[in-house]
Write an enzyme that holds these catalytic residues in place. Structure first.
Site, short mmCIF file in Angstrom:
data_model
loop_
_atom_site.label_atom_id
_atom_site.label_comp_id
_atom_site.label_asym_id
_atom_site.label_seq_id
_atom_site.Cartn_x
_atom_site.Cartn_y
_atom_site.Cartn_z
N ASP A 1 -3.51 4.39 0.52
CA ASP A 1 -2.67 3.15 0.35
C ASP A 1 -2.39 2.28 1.08
OD1 ASP A 1 -2.16 4.98 -2.07
OD2 ASP A 1 -1.00 6.14 -0.79
N CYS B 1 -7.36 4.11 4.57
CA CYS B 1 -6.16 5.20 4.13
C CYS B 1 -6.04 5.13 2.73
CB CYS B 1 -5.01 5.37 4.80
SG CYS B 1 -4.73 5.28 6.42
N TYR C 1 -6.02 7.57 11.21
CA TYR C 1 -6.40 8.91 11.19
C TYR C 1 -7.79 9.07 11.84
CZ TYR C 1 -3.72 9.88 6.56
OH TYR C 1 -2.79 10.26 5.86
#
Ligand code: PLP
Length: 831
Positions: free
Chosen positions: A775, A773, A724
């Site tokens: 998970d 993130c 991300y």
């Protein structure tokens, strides 16, 4: 069979009370919590630093035990007259008497007996010898690592006339101990595994340690050892003649009976070439199914025994192929439908079954206790007698449901009339018929001999959730408990904090262990945490630090004692207490934390309120909490807090007219201010393996290991970013990135992202790349060529200590521990 009336002559003891009628001795009993068959059990009241067996005599009598060995007439609660029909033997030393009785039992049998000792590998060598010799012998061996001053007599007691071979391990930590074990084991053969640094504390040097261990082998016909351990070799030369040894070596091939060269080592096996000089020169090649050095050493140790027995090489290889790693620990795993599975799928002999049933019985009650059991092997007993004994064990351990797997147990199913039971011929049969939804909220012990492949049953019960687990080592927890106990003044009580899901470790499992080890008090933050413990069978007194006022009736119903920290709360409690008696309270005094509690200026008003309501209210304790116990720099402030506490508490006691428990110290305080331990201390983080002052971290065992798995490994060309926000910066070389199945929703802190954190893969550290993130997260494994999907990654644990990780992201170990989310499956391990 020994009779109780034979024991005085044997142990130089005196009968204080003669048992009514004949009293054959069947079982030796040391732990009041483990009464199996009461009839024929002799209880030995042992003493230890934290332990005096005499106080349990009434409880044992109540449970049907009638034969007792004690070392003090005065310490029999109520005197012998309180135990009609019982037999009492008074000896100088109960442990010595236990050993003498076991030694007498040992003398009844003429059979070869191995004594196994050394610094490392004792248990594995013992287990492997048993696996390798099982086709030829009926073997009696120490269960697990029962190798201590009490474990050895219990192991040897299991010998019966059908056995053809004994294998017992001996472990010591001080001088003088080995001679006592040698007297019990009376080995005719010996294996000296190696010598290392374990238990150095009790000895002046390695030389002395070797000499002490050598005591085990004074009278053996043959001692097996590796010539490359110089100290062992020197000691063997001093104490034994040449024909009493059988040696192997990798470094001095011409000197040893067996010369070993490693021909080939791959990732999972080692090929060795073996040259024997006697009885005639021969060369063989064997493949050991292991690659790591300790396993190879242990396997070679066992191999030398097979060579000495002159087994054909093909047969030896055949047996080596089937050698299994030794599961030393019993694991408790969360499973489907709120069940827990105690996984003991390694072997299944009678002694091992008893230990596993003890472990099952020690679990808190949550629904039924179920046992899935294979045929019991190598007992040397006829089927009917064997399974009748097994059935009695099930009854005494409170097993309510039995699933029997195997032709023999099925054939003897009639003896299990007392429990709900069902039987199958094979593991496959059982798995075909398994409806997991017929198991609910049960504790299921899965106990099977290797060949039944019961690990498939465990897998079937385990929840198929993502691959992250928090492993909690209950043995380490118990050791940490003992460490703090050794630092607590005699007479000071121990309260253990199990708030916040026992610092993330799982509250009822931990509470249950504490109950077993007889902590005095537990403390939780909220009422529902306390209720939960009660519903899982925890009966210790429990303090609730932050009870909500609308739940006073719940406190009453579940016997939970609230902490009261303000006049407002006290008034509310008094109103309720005037209507109905409520549990005792704990008064929180604020001496400097400035969080919750009565201040020093509140004391006069508090005293009058307590005086006026003496009829409705009982105060159990007064406590305060130090703001800076962790850090040396706050010592004088801590002393001021303690001084304030000492000014306040006598006034409260005077107002109440009775003494209350006074307590001020947390884990750090216990070590830093030993003189201020008062009536009780409150142990928290230290139990979970973190020593908050940082001065004695080495004395604690790591308790929790958070692990996850690699979901995928990708090779990224130069210039690509990861994750991300493209925060995983591009680099100019090709790299390999592994995606892990853990994210911030599992409690893995986002602050570890972008290089701040590391995990351990295949023994090497791998830094985080990009953002963590929800998970998942990514790590760089460019330097770990073998890393692949499915590998385990340690997130924190023995190789990545919590204090280090916490400081990397500017927090404290407490936060990392308690953040592990409840969706992460907990696995509890214990020996
Ligand atoms: C949590 C807590 C403790 C235990 O503190 P540790 O630092 O974990 O040992 C002791 N007393 C009180 C009042 C607590 O809230």
């Amino acid at each position: 069979m020994l009779d109780f009336v034979d024991l005085p002559a044997l142990t130089h003891g005196t009968l204080l009370l003669t048992p009514a009628g004949s009293a054959p001795v069947h079982q030796l009993l040391l732990d009041s919590r483990r009464v199996g068959q009461a009839a024929g059990s002799v209880f030995f009241a042992l003493r230890g630093p934290q332990h005096n067996g005499h106080i349990y005599l009434p409880e044992l009598y109540e449970r049907g035990v009638r034969l007792f060995v004690v070392d003090s007439n005065q310490e029999i609660p109520g005197g012998t007259l309180a135990y009609p029909g019982a037999g009492f033997l008074l000896v100088a030393d109960t442990l010595a008497a236990l050993q003498t009785i076991a030694a007498k039992h040992r003398r009844r049998f003429r059979l070869p007996v191995f004594g196994v000792t050394g610094s490392n590998g004792k248990t594995i060598v013992k287990e492997w010898l048993a696996q390798l010799l099982a086709p030829d012998e009926l073997i009696c061996k120490s269960p697990r690592s029962y190798n201590s001053q009490v474990g050895v007599p219990l192991s040897v007691w299991e010998l019966n006339p059908t056995h053809t071979l004994g294998i017992f391990e001996a472990g010591i930590s001080e001088r003088g101990e080995m001679a006592r074990l040698a007297r019990v084991i009376q080995p005719t053969l010996g294996v000296f595994t190696n010598i290392g640094t374990a238990h150095d504390a009790g000895f002046t040097d390695h030389q002395e340690k070797v000499e002490e261990k050598m005591q085990l082998f004074q009278n053996v016909d043959t001692l097996f050892y590796c010539l490359d351990h110089e100290l062992i070799h020197a000691a063997a030369c001093r104490h034994l003649s040449e024909h009493q040894t059988f040696t192997w070596s990798r470094q001095q091939p011409h000197l040893a009976h067996v010369a070993v060269t490693v021909a080939e080592a791959s990732a999972d096996r080692t090929v060795v070439r073996v040259n024997l000089s006697r009885p005639r020169p021969q060369e063989h090649t064997f493949t050991l199914p292991f690659a790591d050095e300790p396993s190879v050493e242990n396997a070679l140790q066992a191999l030398s025994v097979l060579l000495w027995r002159q087994l054909p090489a093909t047969e030896i290889q055949h047996r080596l192929d089937r050698l299994q790693p030794v599961a030393m620990r019993l694991e408790m795993k969360q499973a489907l439908n709120d069940c827990y599975v105690l996984d003991d799928t390694y072997n299944n002999d009678l002694a091992g079954l008893t230990l596993a049933l003890d472990a099952l019985a020690r679990q808190p009650r949550r629904g039924r206790r179920t046992l899935i059991l294979s045929d019991v092997l190598e007992s040397g007993l006829a089927g009917t007698e064997l399974y009748t004994r097994v059935a009695a064990q099930l009854t005494s351990h409170g097993v309510e449901r039995l699933v029997g797997v195997g032709p023999e147990i099925r054939q003897h199913q009639v003896v299990f009339g007392g429990v709900e039971s069902v039987f199958y011929d094979t593991t496959d049969d059982f798995l075909r018929h398994l409806r997991t939804d017929s198991f609910r909220q049960e504790t299921i012990l899965v106990k099977g001999a290797r060949r039944f492949g019961f690990e498939r049953i465990v897998a079937a019960f385990q929840q198929k959730i993502h691959g992250t687990v928090l492993e909690v080592n209950l043995d380490a927890l118990a050791q940490n408990l003992n460490f703090y106990r050794s630092r607590i003044q005699p007479g000071t009580k121990l309260m253990v904090m199990v708030k916040a899901f026992a610092y993330g470790s799982g509250s009822y499992e931990v509470a249950n262990l504490l109950q077993f080890h007889r902590a005095d008090y537990l403390a939780v933050a909220y009422t529902d945490e306390g209720v939960n413990l009660r519903q899982h069978g925890i009966s210790l007194p429990i303090m609730v630090m932050n009870p909500s006022p609308d739940a006073f009736q719940v406190l009453r119903q579940y016997h939970l004692e609230p902490e009261i920290y303000s006049f407002e709360r006290l008034q509310e409690y008094l109103v309720a207490a005037r209507q109905q008696p409520l549990p005792a309270i704990h008064l929180k005094l604020d001496t400097g934390m400035r969080r919750l509690g009565f201040s020093e200026s509140d004391v006069p008003a508090l005293c009058s309120l307590l005086r006026e309501n003496a009829a409705h209210l009982r105060v159990a304790s007064a406590l305060t909490h130090l703001a800076g116990a962790d850090e040396e720099q706050h010592n004088s402030f801590s002393q001021q807090q303690l001084a304030a506490f000492h000014r306040m508490t006598p006034l409260l006691e005077a107002a109440l007219g009775y003494a209350i428990l006074k307590h001020a110290l947390n884990s750090a305080g216990i070590l830093r201010f030993p003189d201020a331990q008062l009536d009780m201390v409150r142990l928290g983080i230290g139990l979970y393996g973190v020593e908050a002052t940082g001065r004695e971290q080495g004395a604690l065992q790591p308790v929790s290991t958070l692990r996850t798995t690699i979901s995928q490994v990708k090779t990224l060309p130069p210039g690509e970013t990861v994750g991300y926000g493209r925060r995983g910066q591009a680099v100019e070389y090709e790299r390999r990135i592994a995606t892990l199945a853990i994210g911030y929703a599992d409690g893995y802190d986002r602050r570890f992202g972008n290089g701040a954190g590391e995990v351990m893969v295949r023994g090497l550290r791998a830094p985080l790349v990009g953002n963590v993130c929800m998970d998942m997260c990514m790590v760089d494994v460019t330097h770990i060529a073998a890393a692949q999907a499915g590998d385990i990654a340690e997130v924190f644990g023995p190789h990545l200590p919590l204090p280090e990780l916490a400081s990397r992201i500017g927090t404290i170990p407490y936060e990392l521990l308690t953040n592990v989310s409840e969706r992460v499956k907990r696995v509890f391990i214990a020996e």
